[in-house]
Design an enzyme around this catalytic site. Structure first.
Site, mmCIF file in Angstrom:
data_model
loop_
_atom_site.group_PDB
_atom_site.id
_atom_site.type_symbol
_atom_site.label_atom_id
_atom_site.label_comp_id
_atom_site.label_asym_id
_atom_site.label_seq_id
_atom_site.Cartn_x
_atom_site.Cartn_y
_atom_site.Cartn_z
ATOM 1 N N ASP A 54 -9.277 -9.239 0.747
ATOM 2 C CA ASP A 54 -9.189 -8.756 1.822
ATOM 3 C C ASP A 54 -10.589 -8.476 2.075
ATOM 4 O O ASP A 54 -11.121 -8.443 4.031
ATOM 5 C CB ASP A 54 -8.673 -7.069 2.296
ATOM 6 C CG ASP A 54 -7.770 -6.385 2.211
ATOM 7 O OD1 ASP A 54 -6.794 -6.872 2.378
ATOM 8 O OD2 ASP A 54 -7.715 -5.310 1.444
ATOM 9 N N THR A 69 -4.207 1.779 -2.262
ATOM 10 C CA THR A 69 -2.929 0.329 -2.384
ATOM 11 C C THR A 69 -3.932 -0.345 -3.668
ATOM 12 O O THR A 69 -5.424 -0.276 -3.927
ATOM 13 C CB THR A 69 -3.869 -0.812 -1.898
ATOM 14 O OG1 THR A 69 -3.198 -1.790 -1.328
ATOM 15 C CG2 THR A 69 -5.208 -0.864 -0.560
ATOM 16 N N GLY A 77 -0.503 -3.759 5.790
ATOM 17 C CA GLY A 77 -1.503 -4.120 5.858
ATOM 18 C C GLY A 77 -2.366 -3.829 7.089
ATOM 19 O O GLY A 77 -2.460 -2.597 7.552
ATOM 20 N N THR A 126 1.097 -1.387 0.165
ATOM 21 C CA THR A 126 -0.178 -0.278 -0.090
ATOM 22 C C THR A 126 0.631 0.965 0.210
ATOM 23 O O THR A 126 2.207 1.450 0.233
ATOM 24 C CB THR A 126 -0.910 0.137 1.065
ATOM 25 O OG1 THR A 126 -1.309 -1.109 1.106
ATOM 26 C CG2 THR A 126 -1.858 1.124 1.205
ATOM 27 N N SER A 142 -7.025 -1.735 6.861
ATOM 28 C CA SER A 142 -6.769 -0.973 7.903
ATOM 29 C C SER A 142 -6.023 -0.045 7.462
ATOM 30 O O SER A 142 -5.980 0.094 8.824
ATOM 31 C CB SER A 142 -5.869 -1.938 8.136
ATOM 32 O OG SER A 142 -6.056 -3.566 8.738
#
Ligand code: GLY
Length: 572
Positions: free
Chosen positions: A426, A402, A477, A384, A456
């Site tokens: 995810d 990301t 992450g 990301t 996140s």
């Protein structure tokens, strides 16, 4: 890690491509795609930016000099990152923007990817119910509907310049090329077998010989895609030729995104999370990211304790912070998901009473095994990249974006030149089955058509007495909210400057697996002390790549870019 990367390219090559014709980039301008260096920190009066690539940061500063504000810079930089930082900068991914304009309005733009219309809850399970991680992490079926281009156009009303102008540097960089860094050369060489495996057409990132630092990456197909966006706006991506190329690519690899999915995608405005920590106002991103809730929970859980007295990197402070992290992640697994599909009990999760209760069983002398920690009881949800920007008008922009994994699905849209995300991973493919980051989930984050997968990412703003104080964020992450939390504590409790807050070693606990990821740099005594308390430590190479800007007492911007990558600051 090299602090100064100087890339030199043969003069004859520069001559061949005719730099004189370039509008934005070149040896006569501040942004030279063939000779550039990293700058890890700085102090500026008019504006400051920190991003994952020196060229992107320099373009951000140039855009401001052309009359733009922090939002203009954010749009141009995100587009440039899609060219010069294909690891995570993207057109084919998604993210979150948290901003504050000079009037004090808080802007939260959700451009997270969503599941295609044909997605099903069990799409990554085989007929026996076994998880098929390969399908959710790589290739065509792992792709969520990209949100980035819609997010940039949702940001445009806060900017001053035209989109046509803001996209120009990215077009030039894609068309004329730029010198790749040592890290990128290594990535391209290392990932060649995967690029070959997950692509159906020739791509710019594969060549016959090995890549080396200073080689020029030219991306003509990406330049054409950017020009279509320049000409037709969002329709240049979500409809017409780009959309057709994207769907054709998806079909070649048995994916499920349709033209209708693309046409219907929308970026959404959300309401930022606002919480207090030792007198500062901390603004975070709400679901579908878990980032803002987790950062707020962590700060509230540790606030009653004298962290300043404990000090940075001591057993006492690390133990307290790890135990808070463990509890917040247990809540993430059960309660957090896309709020348009799942009722996230956000008010309770953020309430003082609930969080005080969560820490009731905190034992100052030993670790609490995760099997003894369950999500709280609520009556009735790497790769990301982050950009931080502030300007002298009072605009603040924090964007995390990301492709999910490094280079996303590893699939480039044939004929359109950009990587697609693997964000579907995810979602929780099955209750209790960990994703790429080891995060578990359940019904709150189950796959459903049109739903956004839980993130996140935690783009964060901090205000002091209602005025701009700090912009921060990081990739990583599930380590994102714990890194943001630690940087806030590092500054507020331990009095660190921007550079130290970004670069000091970090640690991370996410409930499951029951282990502490820890960077190199803590002493053997601290590591042993934590192990004696019952923690299992796992040494990891690097946690996050943070970008942080903070206002100094004299009003100047103190800016720092992470030592862990090619990250670089700019400003004036
Ligand atoms: N793909 C990582 C995240 O959104 O948290």
């Amino acid at each position: 890690m090299k602090n100064k990367l100087i890339i030199l390219v043969a003069a004859s090559f520069i001559h061949t491509i005719g730099l004189a014709q370039l509008q934005w980039l070149g040896s006569g301008k501040k942004v030279d795609p063939f000779h550039y260096s990293q700058k890890k920190e700085g102090s500026f009066s008019m504006m400051a930016i920190a991003s994952a690539h020196p060229l992107a940061s320099s373009v951000g500063a140039e855009i401001m000099k052309e009359g733009g504000n922090a939002f203009d810079a954010a749009i141009a930089v995100q587009l440039v990152l899609a060219v010069v930082y294909p690891d995570a900068g993207n057109l084919g991914g998604g993210g979150f923007l948290l901003g504050r304009n000079k009037s004090g309005d808080i802007i939260a733009i959700d451009f997270r990817e969503s599941a295609p219309g044909l997605a099903t809850k069990d799409m990554y399970l085989d007929k026996n119910g076994a998880p098929q991680h390969e399908l959710s992490v790589n290739g065509h079926l792992s792709v969520g509907i990209p949100g980035t281009v819609a997010g940039l156009f949702k940001t445009l009303p806060y900017a001053k310049l035209s989109f046509e102008k803001l996209i120009e540097p990215a077009i030039e960089l894609a068309e004329k090329g730029f010198a790749i860094t040592e890290i990128q050369a290594k990535d391209f060489n290392e990932l060649k077998p995967e690029f070959l495996k997950y692509n159906t057409q020739p791509i710019a990132f594969i060549k016959n010989t090995d890549w080396k630092a200073g080689d020029i990456l030219v991306q003509p197909e990406l330049a054409e895609t950017l020009k279509r966006i320049q000409l037709y706006g969002p329709k240049g991506f979500y409809e017409g030729k780009t959309a057709e190329l994207l769907v054709a690519e998806i079909n070649r690899g048995n994916g499920i995104i349709s033209l209708t999915d693309l046409k219907n995608y929308e970026a959404k405005m959300r309401v930022a999370i606002s919480s207090k920590y030792r007198g500062y106002t901390v603004l975070g991103f709400p679901p579908p990211s878990s980032g803002g809730i987790i950062v707020s929970q962590l700060l509230t859980m540790v606030e009653p304790y004298p962290l300043k007295k404990y000090g940075y990197g001591t057993i006492q402070s690390m133990h307290l912070m790890i135990e808070a992290e463990r509890r917040a992640f247990a809540d993430r697994a059960k309660y957090m998901g896309d709020p348009d599909f799942w009722k996230v009990p956000q008010k309770t999760l953020l309430s003082n009473a609930y969080l005080t209760n969560r820490m009731k069983d905190f034992d100052p002398l030993k670790a609490s095994p995760s099997k003894n920690i369950q999500p709280g009881e609520i009556p009735e949800s790497d790769q990301t990249t982050h950009i931080s920007i502030m300007d002298a008008e009072g605009n603040m922009v924090s964007i995390t974006t990301t492709l999910n994994n490094r280079y996303g699905s590893k699939t480039v849209v044939g004929g359109a030149g950009f990587f697609l995300n693997d964000e579907m991973d995810d979602f929780s493919m099955k209750p209790g089955v960990p994703n790429l980051y080891g995060a578990v989930g359940g019904a709150a984050n189950a796959i459903a058509p049109g739903k956004r997968m839980l993130s996140s990412m935690a783009p964060t703003l901090i205000l002091k007495n209602g005025n701009p104080f700090c912009v921060l964020g990081t990739p990583g992450g599930t380590t994102i909210p714990t890194s943001v939390f630690q940087m806030i504590v590092d500054m507020v409790d331990f009095g660190m400057n921007a550079t130290d807050a970004v670069n000091k070693p970090k640690f991370h606990h996410q409930w499951l697996p029951d282990e502490v990821k820890i960077e190199k740099g803590f002493s053997v005594e601290i590591e042993q002390g934590l192990e004696n308390m019952g923690y299992k430590l796992r040494l990891v190479g690097g946690i996050g790549r943070s970008e942080l800007i903070k206002i100094l007492p004299d009003g100047k911007f103190e800016v720092a870019a992470d030592r862990r990558g090619d990250d670089s600051v700019a400003g004036y």
